[in-house]
Design a protein around this motif. Structure first.
Motif, mmCIF file in Angstrom:
data_model
loop_
_atom_site.group_PDB
_atom_site.id
_atom_site.type_symbol
_atom_site.label_atom_id
_atom_site.label_comp_id
_atom_site.label_asym_id
_atom_site.label_seq_id
_atom_site.Cartn_x
_atom_site.Cartn_y
_atom_site.Cartn_z
ATOM 1 N N ALA A 1 -15.267 0.016 -6.605
ATOM 2 C CA ALA A 1 -15.962 1.165 -7.188
ATOM 3 C C ALA A 1 -15.162 1.746 -8.346
ATOM 4 C CB ALA A 1 -16.206 2.224 -6.119
ATOM 5 N N PHE A 2 -13.849 1.787 -8.191
ATOM 6 C CA PHE A 2 -13.008 2.320 -9.265
ATOM 7 C C PHE A 2 -13.094 1.436 -10.505
ATOM 8 C CE2 PHE A 2 -9.125 2.573 -11.673
ATOM 9 C CZ PHE A 2 -9.042 3.929 -11.901
ATOM 10 N N ILE A 3 -13.007 0.132 -10.310
ATOM 11 C CA ILE A 3 -13.068 -0.784 -11.453
ATOM 12 C C ILE A 3 -14.417 -0.675 -12.157
ATOM 13 C CG2 ILE A 3 -13.146 -3.237 -12.075
ATOM 14 C CD1 ILE A 3 -10.860 -3.674 -10.113
ATOM 15 N N LEU A 4 -15.501 -0.572 -11.394
ATOM 16 C CA LEU A 4 -16.820 -0.398 -11.996
ATOM 17 C C LEU A 4 -16.895 0.910 -12.793
ATOM 18 C CD1 LEU A 4 -19.718 -1.471 -12.289
ATOM 19 C CD2 LEU A 4 -20.288 -0.165 -10.226
ATOM 20 N N THR A 5 -16.331 1.969 -12.241
ATOM 21 C CA THR A 5 -16.309 3.255 -12.942
ATOM 22 C C THR A 5 -15.518 3.165 -14.231
ATOM 23 O OG1 THR A 5 -16.468 4.409 -10.831
ATOM 24 C CG2 THR A 5 -15.705 5.693 -12.705
ATOM 25 N N VAL A 6 -14.380 2.506 -14.203
ATOM 26 C CA VAL A 6 -13.556 2.349 -15.405
ATOM 27 C C VAL A 6 -14.305 1.541 -16.461
ATOM 28 C CG1 VAL A 6 -11.464 1.232 -16.301
ATOM 29 C CG2 VAL A 6 -11.345 2.657 -14.264
ATOM 30 N N MET B 1 -9.553 9.402 -17.817
ATOM 31 C CA MET B 1 -9.597 7.971 -17.489
ATOM 32 C C MET B 1 -8.202 7.352 -17.527
ATOM 33 S SD MET B 1 -12.577 7.401 -16.557
ATOM 34 C CE MET B 1 -12.235 5.697 -16.232
ATOM 35 N N VAL B 2 -7.365 7.760 -18.483
ATOM 36 C CA VAL B 2 -5.988 7.258 -18.559
ATOM 37 C C VAL B 2 -5.219 7.638 -17.301
ATOM 38 C CG1 VAL B 2 -3.776 7.539 -19.762
ATOM 39 C CG2 VAL B 2 -5.859 7.149 -21.068
ATOM 40 N N VAL B 3 -5.355 8.899 -16.877
ATOM 41 C CA VAL B 3 -4.660 9.352 -15.664
ATOM 42 C C VAL B 3 -5.162 8.583 -14.448
ATOM 43 C CG1 VAL B 3 -4.310 11.325 -14.125
ATOM 44 C CG2 VAL B 3 -4.123 11.619 -16.591
ATOM 45 N N ASN B 4 -6.460 8.385 -14.355
ATOM 46 C CA ASN B 4 -7.012 7.625 -13.229
ATOM 47 C C ASN B 4 -6.505 6.188 -13.215
ATOM 48 O OD1 ASN B 4 -8.502 9.706 -12.119
ATOM 49 N ND2 ASN B 4 -10.309 9.241 -13.347
ATOM 50 N N ILE B 5 -6.420 5.574 -14.377
ATOM 51 C CA ILE B 5 -5.929 4.192 -14.446
ATOM 52 C C ILE B 5 -4.451 4.129 -14.083
ATOM 53 C CG2 ILE B 5 -5.504 2.248 -16.007
ATOM 54 C CD1 ILE B 5 -8.131 3.044 -17.424
ATOM 55 N N LEU B 6 -3.666 5.109 -14.527
ATOM 56 C CA LEU B 6 -2.256 5.144 -14.146
ATOM 57 C C LEU B 6 -2.104 5.295 -12.638
ATOM 58 C CD1 LEU B 6 -0.706 7.320 -16.994
ATOM 59 C CD2 LEU B 6 -0.411 4.864 -16.630
ATOM 60 N N PHE B 7 -2.959 6.125 -12.041
ATOM 61 C CA PHE B 7 -2.925 6.276 -10.586
ATOM 62 C C PHE B 7 -3.317 4.966 -9.899
ATOM 63 C CE2 PHE B 7 -5.124 7.236 -6.584
ATOM 64 C CZ PHE B 7 -4.068 7.793 -5.882
ATOM 65 N N TYR B 8 -4.348 4.303 -10.412
ATOM 66 C CA TYR B 8 -4.785 3.018 -9.856
ATOM 67 C C TYR B 8 -3.645 2.004 -9.903
ATOM 68 C CZ TYR B 8 -7.303 -1.399 -9.423
ATOM 69 O OH TYR B 8 -7.719 -2.638 -9.030
ATOM 70 N N ARG B 9 -2.936 1.968 -11.042
ATOM 71 C CA ARG B 9 -1.823 1.025 -11.169
ATOM 72 C C ARG B 9 -0.718 1.326 -10.174
ATOM 73 N NH1 ARG B 9 -0.139 0.114 -17.276
ATOM 74 N NH2 ARG B 9 1.794 0.253 -16.151
ATOM 75 N N SER B 10 -0.521 2.596 -9.852
ATOM 76 C CA SER B 10 0.536 2.927 -8.885
ATOM 77 C C SER B 10 0.137 2.546 -7.469
ATOM 78 C CB SER B 10 0.876 4.417 -8.956
ATOM 79 O OG SER B 10 -0.185 5.189 -8.445
ATOM 80 N N VAL B 11 -1.164 2.497 -7.174
ATOM 81 C CA VAL B 11 -1.627 2.157 -5.828
ATOM 82 C C VAL B 11 -1.822 0.653 -5.675
ATOM 83 C CG1 VAL B 11 -3.525 2.424 -4.186
ATOM 84 C CG2 VAL B 11 -2.697 4.403 -5.453
ATOM 85 N N PHE B 12 -2.534 0.031 -6.626
ATOM 86 C CA PHE B 12 -2.913 -1.371 -6.494
ATOM 87 C C PHE B 12 -2.040 -2.321 -7.308
ATOM 88 C CE2 PHE B 12 -6.849 0.911 -5.484
ATOM 89 C CZ PHE B 12 -7.112 0.354 -4.249
ATOM 90 N N GLY B 13 -1.160 -1.816 -8.108
ATOM 91 C CA GLY B 13 -0.314 -2.677 -8.924
ATOM 92 C C GLY B 13 -0.930 -2.935 -10.289
ATOM 93 N N LYS B 14 -0.134 -3.528 -11.150
ATOM 94 C CA LYS B 14 -0.564 -3.795 -12.522
ATOM 95 C C LYS B 14 -1.307 -5.118 -12.601
ATOM 96 C CE LYS B 14 3.472 -1.450 -14.324
ATOM 97 N NZ LYS B 14 4.707 -1.593 -15.071
ATOM 98 N N SER B 15 -2.273 -5.155 -13.483
ATOM 99 C CA SER B 15 -2.952 -6.408 -13.809
ATOM 100 C C SER B 15 -3.333 -6.354 -15.282
ATOM 101 C CB SER B 15 -4.196 -6.594 -12.943
ATOM 102 O OG SER B 15 -5.216 -5.704 -13.334
ATOM 103 N N ASN B 16 -3.476 -7.509 -15.884
ATOM 104 C CA ASN B 16 -3.827 -7.561 -17.304
ATOM 105 C C ASN B 16 -5.186 -6.915 -17.563
ATOM 106 O OD1 ASN B 16 -1.459 -8.837 -17.974
ATOM 107 N ND2 ASN B 16 -2.324 -10.885 -17.796
ATOM 108 N N PHE B 17 -6.099 -7.059 -16.617
ATOM 109 C CA PHE B 17 -7.442 -6.483 -16.735
ATOM 110 C C PHE B 17 -7.373 -4.959 -16.822
ATOM 111 C CE2 PHE B 17 -11.457 -5.093 -14.736
ATOM 112 C CZ PHE B 17 -12.342 -5.649 -15.643
#
Length: 183
Positions: free
Chosen positions: A33-38, A111-127
């Motif tokens: 759901a987060f990826i779809l929202t982004v 959106m930047v803050v949400n993505i930074l939070f996502y990266r801290s929870v799920f890890g980094k990916s190129n996508f």
């Protein structure tokens, strides 16, 4: 004053209900759901940015773009003319998403803050890094100086957090001494 308490009550109830709903959803469904929202939010920002730059005379709310456009009805100004004259404001007021591009910059910042939070929870990916870069660019393309300043503060704090991740004391001290620089 009573109205303020009602709003606070609504926020507390909304957070409580949202917490109950989110505990019943699996982590993988939350991630999807987060990826779809982004993706959808970044697409909306891209469309808004393209329309704002290709149609600077587009003013859906008659916010006063006419006084900044002056004589550009017959010709499209060059980028140098845009920044040397008051044409700059035509690109701020021609936002289709909100009243002006400051709110678009705020949306991209969220959106930047949400993505930074996502990266801290799920890890980094190129996508995800691609969407992070795109939203950082949209913050700057919104011409919102306040959003740009807050973005820099957020990225500095995020960098401090990454550097001092293991030492919470050093992180706290560095933030306390760094925050007055931005005020």
């Amino acid at each position: 004053l009573r109205r303020a308490f009602i709003y606070v009550f609504y926020i507390i109830v909304a957070v409580y209900v949202l917490r109950i709903i989110l505990t019943k959803i699996s982590l993988e469904d939350k991630r999807k759901a987060f990826i779809l929202t982004v993706i959808l939010s970044t697409l909306a920002l891209l469309i808004e940015c393209i329309l704002r730059f290709t149609e600077p005379t587009l003013d859906l709310r008659n916010a006063g773009t006419e006084r900044f456009i002056l004589s550009t009805v017959s010709k499209s100004p060059s980028l140098l003319e845009v920044f040397s004259n008051n044409y700059f404001y035509a690109y701020k007021y021609s936002s289709i998403m909100f009243f002006d591009s400051n709110f678009t910059g705020l949306f991209a910042l969220v959106m930047v803050v949400n993505i930074l939070f996502y990266r801290s929870v799920f890890g980094k990916s190129n996508f995800i890094n691609l969407f992070l870069c795109a939203n950082i660019i949209f913050v700057f393309l919104s011409f919102s100086r306040s959003a740009m300043l807050v973005l820099i503060v957020i990225l500095v704090i995020n960098t401090f957090f990454l550097v001092y991740k293991n030492n919470k004391y050093l992180f706290s001290v560095s933030i306390i001494f760094t925050l007055p620089l931005f005020m």
